[in-house]
Enzyme design. Structure first.
Site, PDB file in Angstrom:
ATOM      1  N   GLY A 161      30.386   8.222   1.178  1.00 53.89           N
ATOM      2  CA  GLY A 161      31.825   8.425   1.079  1.00 53.89           C
ATOM      3  C   GLY A 161      32.581   7.135   0.859  1.00 53.89           C
ATOM      4  N   ASN A 162      33.915   7.214   0.994  1.00 58.62           N
ATOM      5  CA  ASN A 162      34.750   6.033   0.800  1.00 58.62           C
ATOM      6  C   ASN A 162      34.551   5.006   1.903  1.00 58.62           C
ATOM      7  OD1 ASN A 162      36.419   6.732  -1.595  1.00 58.62           O
ATOM      8  ND2 ASN A 162      37.029   8.448  -0.326  1.00 58.62           N
ATOM      9  N   TYR A 220      37.342  24.726 -12.249  1.00 59.72           N
ATOM     10  CA  TYR A 220      38.002  23.421 -12.310  1.00 59.72           C
ATOM     11  C   TYR A 220      38.065  22.943 -13.763  1.00 59.72           C
ATOM     12  CZ  TYR A 220      39.653  19.291  -9.752  1.00 59.72           C
ATOM     13  OH  TYR A 220      40.415  18.299  -9.203  1.00 59.72           O
ATOM     14  N   ASP A 240      31.783  15.264  -3.353  1.00 63.43           N
ATOM     15  CA  ASP A 240      31.845  15.737  -1.973  1.00 63.43           C
ATOM     16  C   ASP A 240      32.630  17.033  -1.881  1.00 63.43           C
ATOM     17  OD1 ASP A 240      34.103  14.301  -2.751  1.00 63.43           O
ATOM     18  OD2 ASP A 240      34.535  13.577  -0.732  1.00 63.43           O
ATOM     19  N   ASP A 271      38.703  18.963   4.133  1.00 61.27           N
ATOM     20  CA  ASP A 271      37.931  17.769   4.485  1.00 61.27           C
ATOM     21  C   ASP A 271      38.910  16.693   4.951  1.00 61.27           C
ATOM     22  OD1 ASP A 271      36.336  15.465   4.594  1.00 61.27           O
ATOM     23  OD2 ASP A 271      35.056  16.158   2.967  1.00 61.27           O
ATOM     24  N   LYS A 323      26.350   9.156   5.134  1.00 55.42           N
ATOM     25  CA  LYS A 323      25.565   9.997   6.029  1.00 55.42           C
ATOM     26  C   LYS A 323      24.264  10.378   5.349  1.00 55.42           C
ATOM     27  CE  LYS A 323      28.806  12.386   9.099  1.00 55.42           C
ATOM     28  NZ  LYS A 323      29.324  13.735   9.477  1.00 55.42           N
TER      29      LYS A 323
END
Length: 239
Positions: free
Chosen positions: A8-9, A83, A92, A113, A13
């Site tokens: 992630g940013n 999308y 994510d 999230d 994990k």
């Protein structure tokens, strides 16, 4: 055993899976830590998902340990997406709705999230992803107040502040945290106008904190993205 890595940013994990079961999870802070986990675990397959650039070294090194795949917008998935710009969609976000669709089959789900940003993503009971929204996370709101003003200090979020602040620090915390609570409740109500029997799922670093602050029934699943990544990996291996 398969391993899924969610970069992630802020941090990364690593999830350990035996078929559909998440048997373990580890938070790591560096590329070296990720590679050590892979070397020690010796998985059969690895799926890497990253919202950051510059994962080439991890991919190169992990490929020498196991069969390694990188999740991107070209990877086949088990759900239908509406999308319009899939190449710009955060990996994510799509992993989280795949995880929701797996855990709550035949349900309309809104995945929220709560991390550096707050993302809203909705998938319907038929497994169609409709899109959602992106907003500022609590820490980003507090940092923006400091950065874009001349006098507001740097403030770190900790616990639930008083609604009515009596100092600048307390007022900033009230605006950031109570404002986020109001945003979450308002957005959830609006989505419920479009989707019946909507299941609300929180994930991300702030999921547990906000779960008890929101009216209505909320499922908090911090490892939802990892669960979704594993389903993507399993689907990809069997396509």
């Amino acid at each position: 055993m398969n391993i899924c890595i969610d970069i992630g940013n802020t941090n990364a994990k690593v999830g350990f899976f035996i078929e559909d079961e998440l048997t373990g999870e580890k938070q790591v802070v560096s590329d070296r830590s990720i590679l050590k986990v892979l070397k020690d675990s010796q998985p059969e397959h690895v799926l890497i998902s990253s919202v950051r650039k510059g994962i080439g070294r991890i991919v190169e090194k992990s490929s020498k340990i196991a069969s390694t795949f990188v999740f991107d917008h070209k990877t086949p998935i088990s759900i239908k997406s509406l999308y319009a710009t899939p190449e710009t969609l955060g990996v994510d976000r799509i992993a989280s709705v795949v995880g929701a669709s797996f855990l709550y089959k035949n349900k309309n789900c809104l995945v929220i999230d709560l991390g550096t940003c707050i993302t809203y993503d909705v998938i319907d009971h038929a497994g169609t992803y409709h899109g959602g929204g992106i907003s500022l996370g609590v820490d980003m709101k507090l940092k923006a107040m400091h950065k874009f003003t001349s006098k507001l200090p740097i403030v770190a979020a900790k616990g639930l502040p008083k609604l009515i602040g009596t100092s600048t620090r307390e007022c900033m915390l009230s605006g950031a945290i109570h404002g986020t609570i109001a945003e979450l409740e308002g957005i959830i109500d609006r989505y419920r106008q479009f989707f019946d029997d909507l299941t609300i799922i929180f994930c991300g670093g702030d999921a547990k904190f906000f779960e008890s602050k929101i009216k209505g029934h909320i499922f908090a699943i911090p490892n939802l993205v990892l669960i979704g990544l594993n389903q993507i990996l399993r689907f990809y291996l069997h396509v």
